[in-house]
Scaffold this motif. Structure first.
Motif, PDB file in Angstrom:
ATOM      1  N   GLY A  39      33.476  47.964  28.219  1.00 29.38           N
ATOM      2  CA  GLY A  39      33.654  48.212  29.643  1.00 29.38           C
ATOM      3  C   GLY A  39      32.385  48.403  30.441  1.00 29.38           C
ATOM      4  O   GLY A  39      31.540  47.517  30.529  1.00 29.38           O
ATOM      5  N   HIS A  40      32.249  49.629  31.013  1.00 29.48           N
ATOM      6  CA  HIS A  40      31.160  49.916  31.945  1.00 29.48           C
ATOM      7  C   HIS A  40      29.789  49.877  31.294  1.00 29.48           C
ATOM      8  O   HIS A  40      28.768  49.851  31.993  1.00 29.48           O
ATOM      9  CB  HIS A  40      31.389  51.287  32.600  1.00 29.48           C
ATOM     10  CG  HIS A  40      32.636  51.338  33.416  1.00 29.48           C
ATOM     11  ND1 HIS A  40      32.722  50.798  34.672  1.00 29.48           N
ATOM     12  CD2 HIS A  40      33.871  51.860  33.158  1.00 29.48           C
ATOM     13  CE1 HIS A  40      33.934  50.982  35.169  1.00 29.48           C
ATOM     14  NE2 HIS A  40      34.651  51.615  34.260  1.00 29.48           N
ATOM     15  N   ARG A  41      29.732  49.882  29.971  1.00 29.18           N
ATOM     16  CA  ARG A  41      28.422  49.850  29.302  1.00 29.18           C
ATOM     17  C   ARG A  41      27.822  48.451  29.288  1.00 29.18           C
ATOM     18  O   ARG A  41      26.668  48.270  28.930  1.00 29.18           O
ATOM     19  CB  ARG A  41      28.563  50.373  27.867  1.00 29.18           C
ATOM     20  CG  ARG A  41      28.853  51.874  27.792  1.00 29.18           C
ATOM     21  CD  ARG A  41      29.107  52.312  26.381  1.00 29.18           C
ATOM     22  NE  ARG A  41      30.380  51.804  25.879  1.00 29.18           N
ATOM     23  CZ  ARG A  41      30.780  51.918  24.623  1.00 29.18           C
ATOM     24  NH1 ARG A  41      29.998  52.494  23.731  1.00 29.18           N
ATOM     25  NH2 ARG A  41      31.957  51.466  24.244  1.00 29.18           N
ATOM     26  N   ILE A  42      28.604  47.453  29.642  1.00 27.55           N
ATOM     27  CA  ILE A  42      28.125  46.071  29.652  1.00 27.55           C
ATOM     28  C   ILE A  42      27.415  45.787  30.981  1.00 27.55           C
ATOM     29  O   ILE A  42      27.955  46.051  32.058  1.00 27.55           O
ATOM     30  CB  ILE A  42      29.294  45.079  29.481  1.00 27.55           C
ATOM     31  CG1 ILE A  42      30.034  45.375  28.163  1.00 27.55           C
ATOM     32  CG2 ILE A  42      28.791  43.658  29.486  1.00 27.55           C
ATOM     33  CD1 ILE A  42      29.208  45.175  26.928  1.00 27.55           C
ATOM     34  N   SER A  43      26.203  45.248  30.902  1.00 26.62           N
ATOM     35  CA  SER A  43      25.447  44.935  32.117  1.00 26.62           C
ATOM     36  C   SER A  43      25.880  43.593  32.692  1.00 26.62           C
ATOM     37  O   SER A  43      26.541  42.791  32.029  1.00 26.62           O
ATOM     38  CB  SER A  43      23.949  44.890  31.801  1.00 26.62           C
ATOM     39  OG  SER A  43      23.650  43.768  30.971  1.00 26.62           O
ATOM     40  N   MET A  73      35.586  45.643  33.352  1.00 24.55           N
ATOM     41  CA  MET A  73      34.157  45.806  33.607  1.00 24.55           C
ATOM     42  C   MET A  73      33.831  46.575  34.882  1.00 24.55           C
ATOM     43  O   MET A  73      32.666  46.762  35.213  1.00 24.55           O
ATOM     44  CB  MET A  73      33.467  44.428  33.682  1.00 24.55           C
ATOM     45  CG  MET A  73      33.579  43.611  32.417  1.00 24.55           C
ATOM     46  SD  MET A  73      32.737  44.412  31.035  1.00 24.55           S
ATOM     47  CE  MET A  73      33.115  43.260  29.699  1.00 24.55           C
ATOM     48  N   GLY A  74      34.834  46.975  35.630  1.00 24.38           N
ATOM     49  CA  GLY A  74      34.580  47.725  36.850  1.00 24.38           C
ATOM     50  C   GLY A  74      33.954  46.882  37.943  1.00 24.38           C
ATOM     51  O   GLY A  74      34.196  45.675  38.049  1.00 24.38           O
ATOM     52  N   GLU A  75      33.100  47.502  38.738  1.00 22.34           N
ATOM     53  CA  GLU A  75      32.524  46.835  39.910  1.00 22.34           C
ATOM     54  C   GLU A  75      31.658  45.631  39.536  1.00 22.34           C
ATOM     55  O   GLU A  75      31.508  44.707  40.335  1.00 22.34           O
ATOM     56  CB  GLU A  75      31.696  47.832  40.724  1.00 22.34           C
ATOM     57  CG  GLU A  75      32.526  48.941  41.356  1.00 22.34           C
ATOM     58  CD  GLU A  75      31.673  49.887  42.173  1.00 22.34           C
ATOM     59  OE1 GLU A  75      30.432  49.710  42.183  1.00 22.34           O
ATOM     60  OE2 GLU A  75      32.232  50.815  42.791  1.00 22.34           O
ATOM     61  N   LYS A  76      31.084  45.644  38.342  1.00 23.37           N
ATOM     62  CA  LYS A  76      30.186  44.554  37.952  1.00 23.37           C
ATOM     63  C   LYS A  76      30.908  43.205  37.917  1.00 23.37           C
ATOM     64  O   LYS A  76      30.295  42.151  38.058  1.00 23.37           O
ATOM     65  CB  LYS A  76      29.556  44.850  36.588  1.00 23.37           C
ATOM     66  CG  LYS A  76      28.613  46.036  36.580  1.00 23.37           C
ATOM     67  CD  LYS A  76      27.873  46.157  35.274  1.00 23.37           C
ATOM     68  CE  LYS A  76      28.784  46.553  34.136  1.00 23.37           C
ATOM     69  NZ  LYS A  76      29.256  47.933  34.236  1.00 23.37           N
ATOM     70  N   GLN A  78      32.913  42.062  40.060  1.00 25.28           N
ATOM     71  CA  GLN A  78      33.167  41.531  41.405  1.00 25.28           C
ATOM     72  C   GLN A  78      32.328  40.291  41.705  1.00 25.28           C
ATOM     73  O   GLN A  78      32.730  39.446  42.507  1.00 25.28           O
ATOM     74  CB  GLN A  78      32.892  42.612  42.447  1.00 25.28           C
ATOM     75  CG  GLN A  78      33.866  43.787  42.369  1.00 25.28           C
ATOM     76  CD  GLN A  78      33.471  44.948  43.254  1.00 25.28           C
ATOM     77  OE1 GLN A  78      32.426  44.918  43.913  1.00 25.28           O
ATOM     78  NE2 GLN A  78      34.293  45.989  43.271  1.00 25.28           N
ATOM     79  N   ALA A  79      31.183  40.183  41.057  1.00 30.58           N
ATOM     80  CA  ALA A  79      30.314  39.029  41.294  1.00 30.58           C
ATOM     81  C   ALA A  79      30.939  37.726  40.812  1.00 30.58           C
ATOM     82  O   ALA A  79      30.508  36.632  41.215  1.00 30.58           O
ATOM     83  CB  ALA A  79      28.970  39.243  40.598  1.00 30.58           C
ATOM     84  N   PHE A  80      31.979  37.822  39.983  1.00 26.10           N
ATOM     85  CA  PHE A  80      32.595  36.626  39.405  1.00 26.10           C
ATOM     86  C   PHE A  80      33.959  36.336  40.016  1.00 26.10           C
ATOM     87  O   PHE A  80      34.751  35.590  39.454  1.00 26.10           O
ATOM     88  CB  PHE A  80      32.711  36.788  37.890  1.00 26.10           C
ATOM     89  CG  PHE A  80      31.410  37.161  37.229  1.00 26.10           C
ATOM     90  CD1 PHE A  80      30.412  36.221  37.055  1.00 26.10           C
ATOM     91  CD2 PHE A  80      31.175  38.459  36.806  1.00 26.10           C
ATOM     92  CE1 PHE A  80      29.211  36.555  36.460  1.00 26.10           C
ATOM     93  CE2 PHE A  80      29.978  38.804  36.210  1.00 26.10           C
ATOM     94  CZ  PHE A  80      28.982  37.850  36.034  1.00 26.10           C
ATOM     95  N   ALA A  81      34.252  36.943  41.161  1.00 31.09           N
ATOM     96  CA  ALA A  81      35.564  36.779  41.797  1.00 31.09           C
ATOM     97  C   ALA A  81      35.872  35.313  42.090  1.00 31.09           C
ATOM     98  O   ALA A  81      37.009  34.851  41.895  1.00 31.09           O
ATOM     99  CB  ALA A  81      35.636  37.610  43.072  1.00 31.09           C
ATOM    100  N   MET A 107      39.271  44.236  40.731  1.00 27.91           N
ATOM    101  CA  MET A 107      38.101  44.210  41.617  1.00 27.91           C
ATOM    102  C   MET A 107      38.386  44.894  42.944  1.00 27.91           C
ATOM    103  O   MET A 107      37.466  45.144  43.729  1.00 27.91           O
ATOM    104  CB  MET A 107      37.661  42.761  41.867  1.00 27.91           C
ATOM    105  CG  MET A 107      37.236  42.027  40.606  1.00 27.91           C
ATOM    106  SD  MET A 107      36.903  40.264  40.944  1.00 27.91           S
ATOM    107  CE  MET A 107      36.828  39.600  39.275  1.00 27.91           C
ATOM    108  N   GLY A 108      39.649  45.173  43.222  1.00 24.74           N
ATOM    109  CA  GLY A 108      40.016  45.885  44.430  1.00 24.74           C
ATOM    110  C   GLY A 108      39.743  45.119  45.708  1.00 24.74           C
ATOM    111  O   GLY A 108      39.708  43.882  45.717  1.00 24.74           O
ATOM    112  N   PRO A 109      39.510  45.841  46.817  1.00 22.67           N
ATOM    113  CA  PRO A 109      39.307  45.188  48.119  1.00 22.67           C
ATOM    114  C   PRO A 109      38.137  44.207  48.135  1.00 22.67           C
ATOM    115  O   PRO A 109      38.084  43.338  49.004  1.00 22.67           O
ATOM    116  CB  PRO A 109      39.044  46.376  49.054  1.00 22.67           C
ATOM    117  CG  PRO A 109      39.744  47.533  48.401  1.00 22.67           C
ATOM    118  CD  PRO A 109      39.576  47.308  46.929  1.00 22.67           C
ATOM    119  N   ALA A 110      37.209  44.337  47.196  1.00 24.18           N
ATOM    120  CA  ALA A 110      36.057  43.431  47.168  1.00 24.18           C
ATOM    121  C   ALA A 110      36.480  41.984  46.925  1.00 24.18           C
ATOM    122  O   ALA A 110      35.737  41.057  47.242  1.00 24.18           O
ATOM    123  CB  ALA A 110      35.067  43.873  46.099  1.00 24.18           C
TER     124      ALA A 110
END
Length: 545
Positions: A39-43, A73-76, A78-81, A107-110
Motif C-alpha cells: 500500500g502506502h509504502r510503495i513510492s 495505493m492511496g493518493e499516489k 491518482q496520477a494514473f487515473a 482516488m476520490g474526487p481527484a
C-alpha cells in the motif's frame, strides 16, 4: 559471494517484483497482491516500474490485480487515473471493469474528471457493474451523475438500490428520494435509506420517520435508526418521548435500540431516566443477528446494541449530573451473572467518577474478576475515580497486581489506571519502563503515556521513550512515543534530531505526522525558554541578589 551481497541488499519489493516476470499468470497475480498489501509504502517510482506495466498484460486476471493494487495505493495512484479510465473503456472483461471502477473510486474526487467513463455503466444490463458504478461515482463525489444514480433507486434489485443510496449520501444529493424509502416494505432498503440519510444535510427533518423504525422487526433497521438519532444528538430532543415508549417493548432488541438512541441524545433525554433504570433490570438479549455472526458474515454486535441493560447503562452515563443520580442502580449491575452487563456497569460508573467514588470498594472487588474484559473495565473505573482526587494506596496496590496479568488488555488498562493516580504512579515508573518490551503493542503504548505523565521523574526516562519511536511494535506505539517526548519539555527536545529523522524513514504516515507535531512542540518550548530566561532590551536590568 557478490551475488549473495546483492540479494542481501534487496528490498521486500524487489523480491516480490521478481515474480512479475514469471511466465505464469498466477504468479504475476500473486506478486501484485503482495504489492497491493504494501500500500502506502510503495513510492510513485515503484508503481511506475511494477504495477503500471501490468495494466497492459496479455492476461485479464493480471490486469485486474494490477488495478486492485492501484486501489490500495492511496493518493499516489491518482496520477494514473487517465490510464485506469482508458482501461475501463477499452476492456471487455467484466472483472477488469469492476477493478477499474474500484481503483477510480479509491482516488476520490481527484478522479471526478473521469466520471463519464463510469457513468456510462449505469445503463448496463449486468447489475454487478451498475452496483460498482454507483459506488465509484459516490466516492468520486460526481454530483453531475446524481440524477442518473437517483434513477436507479427504483430498481427491483436491492443491491443496486443499496449502492445508489450510499452513493447519493456521499454526494449529499436527492435526500427526498431517499427519505421516501424509509417506508419501503423491504428491510434492506429501509436500512440503506436510514444509513444514507444520517450523513446528509438537513436529515433532521426525517427524524420522526426514523424514530418509528426503532420498533422495526429487522435488527439492522433498528440499529440504523438508533445510529441516526445518536448522530443528531440534542437536535433529536423533540423525539425523546416517542423514543421512551419503546423502552417498555417486549422485544429486547427494540428496548436496546431505544436506549442507545436516548444515550446519543444525552442530557436532553433526562426525562427518561426512570424508564432507563427499569431497563437496567431487563435480562433480555437480541439474538436475531447471531446466525450471521456464527456464519462469519458479520461481526458480533456490541453488547449495548444487543442487550437492554447494557444500552441503558451507557445511556445513563451520557446524561450528565442527572444521570449520575443513577449510580446506586448502576452498582447493582456489578453483581450481574452476565459479564457484559458487569462491564457496561463499570464503564458507566467510570464516566460519573465523582458520584462513583463512594462505591470504589465494589469496583476494586471486580479487579479480581476471572473475565478479562471485566477486570480491564474495573481498572478503568478505578483510575477515573482516582483522577477525581480520591486515589488511595490500597486501590493502587490492587491495580498494580494486574500489571502481570496474562491478558494484554488488562495489563494495558492497569497501566492506564495507575497513570491517573498521581504520586501513587511514581512508585511503579520502573515497571512502566520495563513494559516498553511487552509483547503487546497496546501495553507498550500505555506504558509510554504513563511515563510521560510522571512529570520530572518520567523525564529521566526520555532516552528509553526515544528508542520506542523506532523500536515500537506498531505505528501506534511510535506515535505514542513521539507524543510522550513532546510532553517532556526540554528533556524531550534534546532528542530533536532522532525525531526529525523519522520524517525520512520508511514509516507509516501517521508516525511522520506525529514526529512533525512533536518537532513543533520542541520549537515552541525552545522559544518559550529563551523568552523566559533572556530579558528584553527594553526591560530594566535584573537586580543583583
Amino acid at each position: 559471494m557478490a551475488t549473495l551481497a546483492i540479494h542481501n541488499h534487496e528490498t521486500p519489493l524487489d523480491l516480490v517484483a521478481r515474480n512479475l516476470k514469471s511466465d505464469r499468470a498466477s504468479q504475476r497475480c500473486g506478486a501484485l497482491r503482495d504489492i497491493g498489501r504494501m500500500g502506502h509504502r510503495i513510492s510513485r517510482r515503484d508503481m511506475d516500474q511494477t504495477v503500471v506495466p501490468m495494466l497492459g498484460d496479455s492476461d485479464s486476471a493480471v490486469q485486474e490485480h494490477a488495478l486492485l493494487a492501484l486501489s490500495q495505493m492511496g493518493e499516489k495512484s491518482q496520477a494514473f487515473a487517465q490510464m485506469v479510465a482508458a482501461k475501463l473503456e477499452q476492456s471487455r472483461a467484466k472483472q477488469v471493469k469492476r477493478a477499474a471502477m474500484l481503483a477510480l473510486g479509491s482516488m476520490g474526487p481527484a478522479a471526478v474528471t473521469h466520471a463519464g467513463s463510469v457513468q456510462a455503466l449505469l445503463r448496463e444490463r449486468d447489475l454487478d457493474l451498475v452496483v460498482d458504478a454507483c459506488t465509484a461515482l459516490g466516492k468520486m463525489q460526481a454530483t453531475q451523475a446524481a440524477d442518473e444514480v437517483a434513477a436507479t433507486l427504483t430498481s427491483p434489485d436491492t443491491d443496486v438500490v443499496f449502492a445508489a443510496c450510499m452513493s447519493l449520501s456521499e454526494m449529499d444529493s436527492h435526500q427526498q428520494e431517499i427519505g421516501n424509502l424509509l417506508k419501503h416494505s423491504n428491510a434492506r432498503i429501509k436500512s440503506a435509506a436510514v444509513n444514507a440519510l444520517k450523513g446528509m444535510s438537513g436529515s433532521e427533518r426525517y427524524s420522526s420517520d426514523v424514530v418509528s423504525l426503532l420498533g422495526d422487526k429487522d435488527s439492522y433497521v433498528r440499529l440504523g435508526a438508533a445510529d441516526f438519532t445518536c448522530r443528531l444528538g440534542a437536535k433529536a430532543a423533540d423525539m425523546v418521548v416517542p423514543i421512551g415508549k419503546f423502552l417498555s417493548d417486549s422485544d429486547p432488541g427494540v428496548v436496546a435500540a431505544a436506549a442507545a438512541a436516548l444515550g446519543g441524545i444525552g442530557e436532553a433525554a433526562a426525562s427518561q431516566i426512570p424508564a432507563l433504570e427499569q431497563a437496567l433490570r431487563n435480562p433480555g438479549e437480541d439474538s436475531s443477528t447471531l446466525p450471521l455472526t456464527v456464519a462469519g458474515i458479520s461481526p458480533k454486535l456490541a453488547s449495548l446494541l444487543r442487550k437492554p441493560a447494557c444500552a441503558a447503562a451507557n445511556a445513563l452515563s451520557n446524561m450528565g449530573t442527572a444521570g449520575a443520580t443513577s449510580a446506586p442502580r448502576l452498582v447493582e449491575c456489578l453483581n450481574s451473572k452476565d459479564w457484559e452487563v458487569r462491564v457496561a456497569g463499570l464503564h458507566a460508573l467510570s464516566k460519573m467518577a465523582s458520584a462513583s467514588a463512594r462505591y470504589e470498594y465494589h469496583v476494586v472487588d471486580l479487579l479480581r474478576d476471572e473475565i478479562p474484559p471485566v477486570a480491564a473495565a474495573a481498572c478503568l473505573a478505578a483510575g477515573e475515580i482516582a483522577a477525581t482526587g480520591a486515589a488511595n494506596s490500597s486501590t493502587a496496590r490492587a491495580v498494580a497486581e494486574l500489571l502481570e496479568h496474562p491478558h494484554p488488555t488488562v495489563r494495558a488498562r492497569a497501566v492506564q489506571s495507575l497513570s491517573k493516580m498521581g504520586d501513587e504512579a511514581h512508585a511503579h515508573i520502573e515497571t512502566f519502563v520495563s513494559l516498553f518490551g511487552d509483547r503487546a503493542w497496546n501495553v507498550q503504548a500505555e506504558a509510554i503515556r504513563a511515563v510521560a505523565k510522571c512529570g520530572e521523574l518520567g523525564q529521566m526516562f526520555a532516552p528509553d521513550v526515544c528508542r520506542m519511536t523506532y523500536q515500537g511494535l506498531t505505528p501506534e506505539v511510535q506515535v505514542a512515543a513521539c507524543e510522550a517526548l513532546a510532553r517532556m519539555g526540554t528533556r524531550g527536545a534534546s532528542f530533536r534530531e532522532e525525531v526529525q529523522q523519522l520524517e525520512n524513514e520508511q514509516v507509516e504516515q501517521v508516525v511522520k505526522d506525529a514526529a512533525r507535531k512533536a518537532l513543533g512542540f520542541f520549537e515552541r518550548a525552545a522559544s518559550s525558554a529563551l523568552t523566559d530566561k533572556v530579558p528584553a532590551l527594553t526591560e530594566e536590568p535584573l537586580e543583583e541578589e
